[in-house]
Design an enzyme around this catalytic site. Structure first.
Site, mmCIF file in Angstrom:
data_model
loop_
_atom_site.group_PDB
_atom_site.id
_atom_site.type_symbol
_atom_site.label_atom_id
_atom_site.label_comp_id
_atom_site.label_asym_id
_atom_site.label_seq_id
_atom_site.Cartn_x
_atom_site.Cartn_y
_atom_site.Cartn_z
ATOM 1 N N ARG A 1 0.799 -1.231 0.000
ATOM 2 C CA ARG A 1 0.000 0.000 0.000
ATOM 3 C C ARG A 1 0.828 1.277 0.000
ATOM 4 O O ARG A 1 0.299 2.368 -0.195
ATOM 5 C CB ARG A 1 -0.962 -0.006 1.197
ATOM 6 C CG ARG A 1 -2.212 -0.826 0.930
ATOM 7 C CD ARG A 1 -3.166 -0.745 2.104
ATOM 8 N NE ARG A 1 -2.748 -1.620 3.200
ATOM 9 C CZ ARG A 1 -3.195 -1.503 4.448
ATOM 10 N NH1 ARG A 1 -4.027 -0.525 4.762
ATOM 11 N NH2 ARG A 1 -2.788 -2.339 5.386
ATOM 12 N N GLN B 1 13.870 -14.206 5.361
ATOM 13 C CA GLN B 1 12.639 -14.979 5.312
ATOM 14 C C GLN B 1 12.127 -14.962 3.875
ATOM 15 O O GLN B 1 11.591 -13.963 3.419
ATOM 16 C CB GLN B 1 11.576 -14.377 6.251
ATOM 17 C CG GLN B 1 10.306 -15.222 6.328
ATOM 18 C CD GLN B 1 9.078 -14.433 6.761
ATOM 19 O OE1 GLN B 1 9.069 -13.202 6.746
ATOM 20 N NE2 GLN B 1 8.028 -15.134 7.127
ATOM 21 N N THR C 1 3.741 -14.023 10.192
ATOM 22 C CA THR C 1 4.586 -13.501 11.274
ATOM 23 C C THR C 1 5.223 -14.626 12.104
ATOM 24 O O THR C 1 6.347 -14.481 12.590
ATOM 25 C CB THR C 1 3.770 -12.578 12.193
ATOM 26 O OG1 THR C 1 2.596 -13.267 12.630
ATOM 27 C CG2 THR C 1 3.365 -11.300 11.488
ATOM 28 N N GLY D 1 9.199 -3.714 12.116
ATOM 29 C CA GLY D 1 9.989 -2.655 11.498
ATOM 30 C C GLY D 1 9.161 -1.488 11.011
ATOM 31 O O GLY D 1 9.705 -0.429 10.679
ATOM 32 N N ASP D 2 7.842 -1.653 10.987
ATOM 33 C CA ASP D 2 6.986 -0.564 10.506
ATOM 34 C C ASP D 2 6.206 0.093 11.638
ATOM 35 O O ASP D 2 5.245 0.814 11.397
ATOM 36 C CB ASP D 2 6.033 -1.074 9.412
ATOM 37 C CG ASP D 2 5.145 -2.208 9.895
ATOM 38 O OD1 ASP D 2 5.311 -2.665 11.038
ATOM 39 O OD2 ASP D 2 4.271 -2.640 9.108
ATOM 40 N N ASN E 1 34.991 44.636 5.305
ATOM 41 C CA ASN E 1 33.724 44.897 4.650
ATOM 42 C C ASN E 1 33.825 44.402 3.215
ATOM 43 O O ASN E 1 34.664 44.853 2.451
ATOM 44 C CB ASN E 1 33.416 46.403 4.679
ATOM 45 C CG ASN E 1 31.963 46.655 4.357
ATOM 46 O OD1 ASN E 1 31.440 46.136 3.372
ATOM 47 N ND2 ASN E 1 31.294 47.436 5.188
ATOM 48 N N TYR F 1 37.998 28.799 -7.906
ATOM 49 C CA TYR F 1 38.120 27.563 -8.679
ATOM 50 C C TYR F 1 38.679 27.896 -10.055
ATOM 51 O O TYR F 1 38.116 28.713 -10.787
ATOM 52 C CB TYR F 1 36.722 26.939 -8.793
ATOM 53 C CG TYR F 1 36.662 25.606 -9.459
ATOM 54 C CD1 TYR F 1 37.493 24.557 -9.055
ATOM 55 C CD2 TYR F 1 35.749 25.362 -10.486
ATOM 56 C CE1 TYR F 1 37.417 23.316 -9.665
ATOM 57 C CE2 TYR F 1 35.666 24.126 -11.098
ATOM 58 C CZ TYR F 1 36.499 23.093 -10.678
ATOM 59 O OH TYR F 1 36.422 21.875 -11.282
ATOM 60 N N GLY G 1 35.825 49.544 -6.439
ATOM 61 C CA GLY G 1 34.701 48.810 -7.011
ATOM 62 C C GLY G 1 34.998 48.372 -8.441
ATOM 63 O O GLY G 1 35.701 49.053 -9.186
HETATM 64 C C1 UD1 Z 1 -0.261 -8.485 13.017
HETATM 65 C C2 UD1 Z 1 -0.843 -9.411 14.081
HETATM 66 C C3 UD1 Z 1 -2.138 -8.813 14.625
HETATM 67 C C4 UD1 Z 1 -1.892 -7.421 15.155
HETATM 68 C C5 UD1 Z 1 -1.242 -6.552 14.091
HETATM 69 C C6 UD1 Z 1 -0.811 -5.250 14.701
HETATM 70 C C7 UD1 Z 1 -0.194 -11.638 13.363
HETATM 71 C C8 UD1 Z 1 -0.661 -12.907 12.746
HETATM 72 N N1 UD1 Z 1 -1.135 -10.694 13.492
HETATM 73 O O1 UD1 Z 1 -1.193 -8.496 11.948
HETATM 74 O O2 UD1 Z 1 -2.660 -9.631 15.658
HETATM 75 O O3 UD1 Z 1 -3.101 -6.850 15.597
HETATM 76 O O4 UD1 Z 1 -0.056 -7.198 13.561
HETATM 77 O O5 UD1 Z 1 -0.344 -4.395 13.707
HETATM 78 O O6 UD1 Z 1 0.949 -11.522 13.729
HETATM 79 N N2 UD1 Z 1 6.077 -9.769 8.387
HETATM 80 C C9 UD1 Z 1 7.172 -10.491 8.040
HETATM 81 N N3 UD1 Z 1 7.001 -11.685 7.414
HETATM 82 C C10 UD1 Z 1 5.784 -12.181 7.116
HETATM 83 C C11 UD1 Z 1 4.651 -11.429 7.475
HETATM 84 C C12 UD1 Z 1 4.819 -10.229 8.117
HETATM 85 O O7 UD1 Z 1 8.298 -10.085 8.292
HETATM 86 O O8 UD1 Z 1 5.715 -13.286 6.551
HETATM 87 C C13 UD1 Z 1 6.263 -8.486 9.078
HETATM 88 C C14 UD1 Z 1 5.681 -7.321 8.325
HETATM 89 O O9 UD1 Z 1 6.642 -6.759 7.463
HETATM 90 C C15 UD1 Z 1 5.316 -6.380 9.452
HETATM 91 C C16 UD1 Z 1 4.981 -7.303 10.614
HETATM 92 O O10 UD1 Z 1 5.582 -8.546 10.296
HETATM 93 O O11 UD1 Z 1 6.406 -5.582 9.831
HETATM 94 C C17 UD1 Z 1 3.486 -7.482 10.816
HETATM 95 O O12 UD1 Z 1 2.937 -8.050 9.650
HETATM 96 P P1 UD1 Z 1 1.520 -7.641 9.107
HETATM 97 O O13 UD1 Z 1 1.265 -8.353 7.833
HETATM 98 O O14 UD1 Z 1 1.363 -6.179 9.106
HETATM 99 O O15 UD1 Z 1 0.590 -8.293 10.231
HETATM 100 P P2 UD1 Z 1 -0.895 -7.935 10.459
HETATM 101 O O16 UD1 Z 1 -1.735 -8.730 9.558
HETATM 102 O O17 UD1 Z 1 -1.074 -6.482 10.460
HETATM 103 MG MG MG Z 2 0.107 -4.752 9.856
#
Ligand code: UD1
Ligand code: MG
Length: 481
Positions: A34, A96, A102, A124-125, A401, A411, A447
């Site tokens: 997004r 990964q 997650t 990280g976000d 001045n 240069y 001048g």
């Molecule tokens: C996750 C939580 C949710 C919580 C929400 C808060 C899970 C299953 N759900 O959902 O309960 O309310 O965060 O914001 O954990 N990422 C990876 N690898 C992956 C997937 C995600 O590194 O395979 C990272 C994403 O880059 C991000 C973070 O994990 O930084 C969270 O992933 P995201 O997809 O945003 O999880 P949500 O569905 O928002």
């Molecule tokens: Mg999220």
């Protein structure tokens, strides 16, 4: 730029309340569709610093043993951006690929995590979580419980819901898996937890992807904890900014404003007078003495220090510079000290529309006026260049001045050369000083002169075509057609 820029340096991290070492896992493999950007989401910038770097800075304040960053989308770019920024932390990267959720993300980190620690999972976000909040979560975990950071949201859409039986937390149910009854729960999981490593390892081995999204959910470990009789504790925060994640440019801009508002508030609480806290941006670290006044639309970048009584006019940009007491920076001035830095002396007057570049070192009571550019030059106390001038690679003495429209030609097309202007020299308007050249103390340059040879102290030097007057000159007349 040090990574610890944006958090108080005396953060509560200095009084660790835990015995187990802390290892931080930062999930940063997601794509961030997004954002509609070529840049991986976690490298988008808040206050000029990549989101994930804010998270790493927070990890440092926890005095954690290690930080493991899980990368995937744009892995090379993310790793390059963070390389060398670990500080006292052992900074590790784990890939990964593909991204299966997650839980799968954290599974990749397990081989580099010790069994003896407490793992703090961060995203990280989510850039603005404060160290004291995490420290409290770690204390709640106490090396034996599963501690979750949660928040009540008026609109919980999209988040994992915290399901309780009485007070006890039973599970986190993801939005897409939630029943109608569960969907009504407003307490959501922030994405941040503290968990003993040994338990985390045990529970992650039991994950499956039998859910609405076909993903391995980290949040499933909550139900395993409940099954195993491990206490799950939720620490509820009321500060949405600390758990806000970035998914879109709109959210990024909103969080930037929240962050800037916090910095503005902190400055005002320290006595700084801001004409409008909504029109200030600090992208780095701004230190202010007493009675500093800052007008609207000013931007501060890198390390900036303002002495007592300094006034900054509207629409100024100041980066990596020091401004001494009682100096006035008039509107529309740009100061960028770069790696070399720049300094403005006590009581100096700069601008409007002045430009100070790396290595500009201005003494007390120096005046730099409109459309004057100074680069890699030292101006001693009381020197003035008030209009339309360029001073590059110059050493300028006291009370010099430097006339309107005059420049140092530093240069020659291949190399830079220095110009030395000794004390009390008066350079007239529209002069070109061709470096290397020295103007002796008290010399005067007429001048319009182009000076290519040294001028002795006290001399008058004029180097221009002599004026010729032809009396009774008849101008050409327009011819009839
Ligand atoms: C996750 C939580 C949710 C919580 C929400 C808060 C899970 C299953 N759900 O959902 O309960 O309310 O965060 O914001 O954990 N990422 C990876 N690898 C992956 C997937 C995600 O590194 O395979 C990272 C994403 O880059 C991000 C973070 O994990 O930084 C969270 O992933 P995201 O997809 O945003 O999880 P949500 O569905 O928002
Ligand atoms: Mg999220």
């Amino acid at each position: 730029m040090p990574v610890s820029l944006f958090q108080p340096r005396d953060a509560s991290a200095s009084s660790p309340s835990l015995t187990a070492p802390v290892d931080v896992v930062i999930m940063a493999a997601g794509k961030g569709t997004r954002m509609k950007s070529r840049l991986p989401k976690v490298l988008q910038r808040l206050a000029h610093v990549p989101l994930v770097q804010h998270v790493l800075a927070t990890a440092q304040q926890l005095q954690a043993r290690s930080a493991v960053v899980i990368t995937g989308h744009g892995a090379q770019q993310v790793e390059a951006a963070l390389a060398g920024l670990g500080g006292a932390l052992a900074l590790k990267f784990v890939r990964q690929e593909p991204q299966l959720g997650t839980g799968h993300a954290v599974q990749q980190a397990l081989p580099v995590l010790g069994d003896d620690g407490v793992v703090v999972v961060l995203s990280g976000d989510v850039p603005l979580t404060q160290a004291d909040t995490l420290q409290a979560l770690i204390a709640l975990c106490a090396g034996q419980h599963l501690a979750l950071l949660t928040i009540d949201l008026p609109d919980p859409t999209g988040y994992g819901r915290v399901v309780r039986a009485g007070e006890a937390v039973q599970a986190i149910v993801e939005h897409k898996d939630a029943s109608a009854q569960q969907s009504a729960i407003t307490e959501i999981y922030s994405g941040i937890m503290a968990v003993p490593a040994a338990l985390l390892k045990r529970w992650l081995a039991r994950l499956d992807n039998h859910n609405a999204q076909g993903e391995y959910y980290l949040t499933d470990i909550v139900k395993f904890a409940a099954q195993d009789g491990v206490t799950v504790l939720a620490q509820k925060t009321t500060d949405a900014v600390q758990v806000a994640g970035i998914n879109s440019p709109v959210q990024l801009a909103e969080l930037e404003r929240s962050f800037q508002h916090r910095q503005a508030t902190a400055l005002m609480e320290a006595g700084v007078r801001l004409a409008d806290p909504a029109r200030l941006d600090v992208r780095g670290h701004l230190r202010c003495g007493m009675d500093v006044e800052i007008d609207v639309n000013c931007i501060f970048e890198g390390e900036v220090s303002l002495g007592d009584g300094v006034r900054i006019g509207a629409n100024c940009v100041l980066a990596n510079c020091t401004v001494a007491a009682d100096a006035v920076i008039h509107p529309f001035t740009h100061i960028d000290g770069g790696a070399q830095g720049a300094s403005v002396g006590e009581g100096a007057l700069i601008g409007p529309f002045a430009r100070l570049r790396p290595g500009a070192q201005l003494g007390a009571q120096v005046h730099i006026g409109n459309f004057v550019e100074v680069k890699n030059s030292t101006l001693a106390d009381g020197a003035k260049a008030n209009h339309l001038a360029y001073l590059g690679d110059a050493t300028v003495g006291e009370r010099v001045n430097f006339g309107a429209g005059s420049i140092t030609a530093n240069y020659d097309g291949a190399n830079k050369h220095r110009t030395t202007i000794e004390a009390d020299v008066h350079v007239g308007s529209n002069c070109v000083l061709v470096a290397p050249v020295t103007l002796g103390a008290g010399a005067t340059v007429g001048g319009g002169s182009t000076i290519t040879k040294d001028v002795p102290a006290g001399a008058l030097s004029v180097a221009r075509g002599k004026q010729t007057n032809i009396t009774n000159w008849a101008r050409p007349k327009k011819q009839a057609k």
